[in-house]
Design a protein around this motif. Structure first.
Motif, PDB file in Angstrom:
ATOM      1  N   UNK A 188       0.916  -1.202   0.022  1.00 21.97           N
ATOM      2  CA  UNK A 188      -0.119   0.043  -0.058  1.00 21.97           C
ATOM      3  C   UNK A 188       0.903   1.189   0.039  1.00 21.97           C
ATOM      4  N   UNK A 189       0.299   2.354  -0.628  1.00 19.20           N
ATOM      5  CA  UNK A 189       1.072   3.753  -0.413  1.00 19.20           C
ATOM      6  C   UNK A 189       0.268   4.650  -0.763  1.00 19.20           C
ATOM      7  N   UNK A 214       7.916   5.761  -5.065  1.00 18.72           N
ATOM      8  CA  UNK A 214       7.076   4.411  -5.021  1.00 18.72           C
ATOM      9  C   UNK A 214       7.415   3.647  -6.056  1.00 18.72           C
ATOM     10  N   UNK A 215       8.405   2.734  -6.148  1.00 15.77           N
ATOM     11  CA  UNK A 215       8.950   1.969  -7.003  1.00 15.77           C
ATOM     12  C   UNK A 215       9.283   0.624  -6.597  1.00 15.77           C
ATOM     13  N   UNK A 216       9.625  -0.447  -7.284  1.00  7.90           N
ATOM     14  CA  UNK A 216       9.980  -1.751  -6.756  1.00  7.90           C
ATOM     15  C   UNK A 216      11.201  -1.693  -5.824  1.00  7.90           C
ATOM     16  N   UNK A 269       2.097  -0.724  13.163  1.00  6.55           N
ATOM     17  CA  UNK A 269       3.206  -1.565  12.615  1.00  6.55           C
ATOM     18  C   UNK A 269       4.175  -1.011  11.334  1.00  6.55           C
ATOM     19  N   UNK A 270       4.477   0.360  11.273  1.00  3.06           N
ATOM     20  CA  UNK A 270       5.184   0.583  10.113  1.00  3.06           C
ATOM     21  C   UNK A 270       4.619   1.762   9.429  1.00  3.06           C
ATOM     22  N   UNK A 271       5.310   2.403   8.630  1.00  8.51           N
ATOM     23  CA  UNK A 271       4.787   3.618   8.037  1.00  8.51           C
ATOM     24  C   UNK A 271       4.355   3.285   6.502  1.00  8.51           C
ATOM     25  N   UNK A 272       3.578   4.258   5.873  1.00 10.99           N
ATOM     26  CA  UNK A 272       3.020   4.013   4.672  1.00 10.99           C
ATOM     27  C   UNK A 272       3.876   4.843   3.844  1.00 10.99           C
ATOM     28  N   UNK A 273       4.369   4.317   2.672  1.00 11.33           N
ATOM     29  CA  UNK A 273       4.998   4.992   1.616  1.00 11.33           C
ATOM     30  C   UNK A 273       4.246   6.228   0.821  1.00 11.33           C
ATOM     31  N   UNK A 274       4.917   7.259   0.768  1.00  5.93           N
ATOM     32  CA  UNK A 274       4.169   8.161  -0.110  1.00  5.93           C
ATOM     33  C   UNK A 274       4.978   8.854  -1.283  1.00  5.93           C
ATOM     34  N   UNK A 275       4.508   9.882  -1.795  1.00 11.34           N
ATOM     35  CA  UNK A 275       5.180  10.729  -2.789  1.00 11.34           C
ATOM     36  C   UNK A 275       4.586  11.898  -2.774  1.00 11.34           C
ATOM     37  N   UNK A 309      -2.373  10.596   6.967  1.00  8.59           N
ATOM     38  CA  UNK A 309      -3.224  10.975   5.710  1.00  8.59           C
ATOM     39  C   UNK A 309      -2.428  11.021   4.395  1.00  8.59           C
ATOM     40  N   UNK A 310      -1.319  11.489   4.431  1.00  4.46           N
ATOM     41  CA  UNK A 310      -0.640  11.569   3.081  1.00  4.46           C
ATOM     42  C   UNK A 310       0.553  10.803   3.015  1.00  4.46           C
ATOM     43  N   UNK A 311       0.718   9.663   3.953  1.00  3.82           N
ATOM     44  CA  UNK A 311       1.895   8.876   3.987  1.00  3.82           C
ATOM     45  C   UNK A 311       3.057   9.528   4.176  1.00  3.82           C
ATOM     46  N   UNK A 312       4.259   8.707   3.981  1.00  2.19           N
ATOM     47  CA  UNK A 312       5.734   9.210   4.190  1.00  2.19           C
ATOM     48  C   UNK A 312       6.422   9.574   2.925  1.00  2.19           C
ATOM     49  N   UNK A 313       6.618  10.574   2.346  1.00  2.00           N
ATOM     50  CA  UNK A 313       7.064  10.765   1.094  1.00  2.00           C
ATOM     51  C   UNK A 313       8.535  10.890   1.177  1.00  2.00           C
ATOM     52  N   UNK A 314       9.273  10.646   2.228  1.00  2.00           N
ATOM     53  CA  UNK A 314      10.633  10.641   2.425  1.00  2.00           C
ATOM     54  C   UNK A 314      11.011  12.129   2.279  1.00  2.00           C
TER      55      UNK A 314
END
Length: 423
Positions: free
Chosen positions: A50-51, A201-203, A234-240, A344-349
């Motif tokens: 998920x992202x 958000x890439x492999x 249990x961990x973060x959600x990747x974002x952009x 709400x917007x995930x973690x876009x590094x």
């Protein structure tokens, strides 16, 4: 000599759930989440699938076919956001001294999406030990150097002053804007277009975070997967995404009648010199950055009205910054609303620090504290006021926003109403 003060006069956000500052703020104040199943590629081989993806049509936002062909997705975000911030500021770029106009762009992972996609092509999906360069995109080298982001923005806005990229992991978005503010304070430039962008958000990114189990495996419920400060996280959600700003010297902005969102009153960054991914439990380094930022702003801890937390949704980080807030703000930490927009917007590094600056600026402008979505079961060790679920109306004159990044980077920025006295 009176110190030059730095203000934000233009803001634009490219974020999951809506492109533009207005849609971004609406998402936050509604407490909605933008997390969904990954659609960019088949995520089935990965632990976390998920992202928080951005729905951006680059052509609809003014990019030409050649620009789209040349730029990585993160560069597209940066240029679209920079154009929006400049338009929002009301600045006439052709009236500026180009040598007194700078650009700083933060990024953690650069052109990850293009590098990943093109490597698959030149290696024939990894089958070739020696890649075939004849299949390479003509802009492949540009993807390799993150400095291309700053070059694209500088060319677009006509800035010929200092131009560079700040890459310090997940604090890049804070550090880029902090560096830009220092360029204005020291008198090197009068205007900087600054912010950060990332499209990770890439492999390869999923594989990296899967390896250290940093991202959430809660794939059956994407909307509720990001749960900062919740006992069930249990961990973060990747974002952009991206956020870009126009920074100006305050008196110059006043003379031209600019709308001023906020002043960048204080900024500091520190390193824990400890571990690549680990954090000390006492939060000492983040607390030190907060204290120095407050000192630069000439503010007492009791003047902070809201804390925009890093709030990644990992147990280690949430407990670390809770300790840092207590250590730096003392008893006032218990009286200060805190929230994490990553819910709400995930973690876009590298981009998220700038996106969180945008949220902080809009909180000041609207006197509203955005909530922490999905916070239903508070972790007893995170015992501050984490504003669960629903936005809160509150006078918000001064905001502390913080970031924490792999490698031990800890950054803090104080944003404030621009008319406050520094006496």
């Amino acid at each position: 000599m009176t110190a030059r003060r730095v203000v934000i006069t233009g803001v634009e956000v490219i974020a999951p759930g809506g492109v533009g500052s207005g849609k971004f703020w609406e998402l936050l104040t509604d407490g909605r989440t933008a997390t969904r199943d990954i659609t960019f590629f088949d995520p089935s081989p990965f632990r976390s699938r998920v992202a928080a993806e951005v729905d951006l049509d680059p052509y609809a936002h003014g990019l030409t076919p050649q620009e789209v062909r040349r730029m990585d997705r993160a560069a597209q975000f940066a240029v679209v956001a920079a154009r929006g911030a400049v338009a929002d500021s009301g600045l006439a770029l052709d009236a500026l001294d180009p040598y007194r106009t700078g650009v700083t762009v933060g990024t953690a992972v650069g052109s990850t999406m293009s590098l990943d996609q093109d490597y698959r092509i030149v290696s024939n999906d990894g089958r070739l030990d020696l890649v075939d360069h004849t299949y390479a995109d003509p802009h492949f080298y540009q993807y390799f150097v993150p400095s291309s982001f700053a070059a694209e923005v500088a060319r677009d806005v006509g800035a010929q002053g200092p131009s560079g990229v700040v890459s310090a992991g997940c604090t890049s978005g804070l550090d880029s804007v902090g560096y830009a503010a220092e360029l204005i304070r020291e008198g090197t430039v009068d205007v900087v277009v600054a912010g950060a962008t990332d499209a990770p958000i890439s492999p390869i990114t999923l594989a990296c975070f899967d390896a250290i189990k940093a991202t959430t495996p809660r794939n059956d419920d994407p909307e509720h997967a990001s749960r900062p400060f919740d006992g069930t996280r249990n961990g973060f959600v990747l974002g952009e995404g991206a956020a870009m700003f126009v920074l100006e010297e305050r008196e110059s902005a006043r003379r031209r009648g600019a709308r001023i969102y906020a002043e960048i009153a204080g900024y500091a960054t520190r390193s824990n010199a400890y571990h690549m991914t680990g954090l000390r439990a006492d939060g000492a380094e983040m607390a030190e950055a907060i204290t120095v930022a407050l000192d630069e702003a000439r503010m007492n801890p009791t003047e902070i009205d809201y804390i925009n937390a890093h709030g990644s949704g990992t147990r280690q980080n949430d407990r670390h910054e809770t300790a840092a807030f207590k250590r730096s703000l003392g008893d006032h930490a218990y009286r200060t609303p805190v929230s994490s927009i990553k819910s709400m917007v995930g973690h876009s590094l590298g981009a998220i620090g700038s996106i969180e600056i945008a949220a902080s600026v809009l909180a000041i402008r609207n006197n509203v504290v955005p909530p922490t979505a999905n916070l239903h079961t508070p972790d007893p060790e995170c015992d501050l006021d984490y504003v669960p679920l629903t936005a809160r109306d509150q006078l918000t004159d001064a905001v502390l926003t913080v970031g924490s990044g792999f490698g031990g980077f800890q950054s803090a920025m104080v944003l404030a109403q621009p008319e406050r006295s520094m006496a």
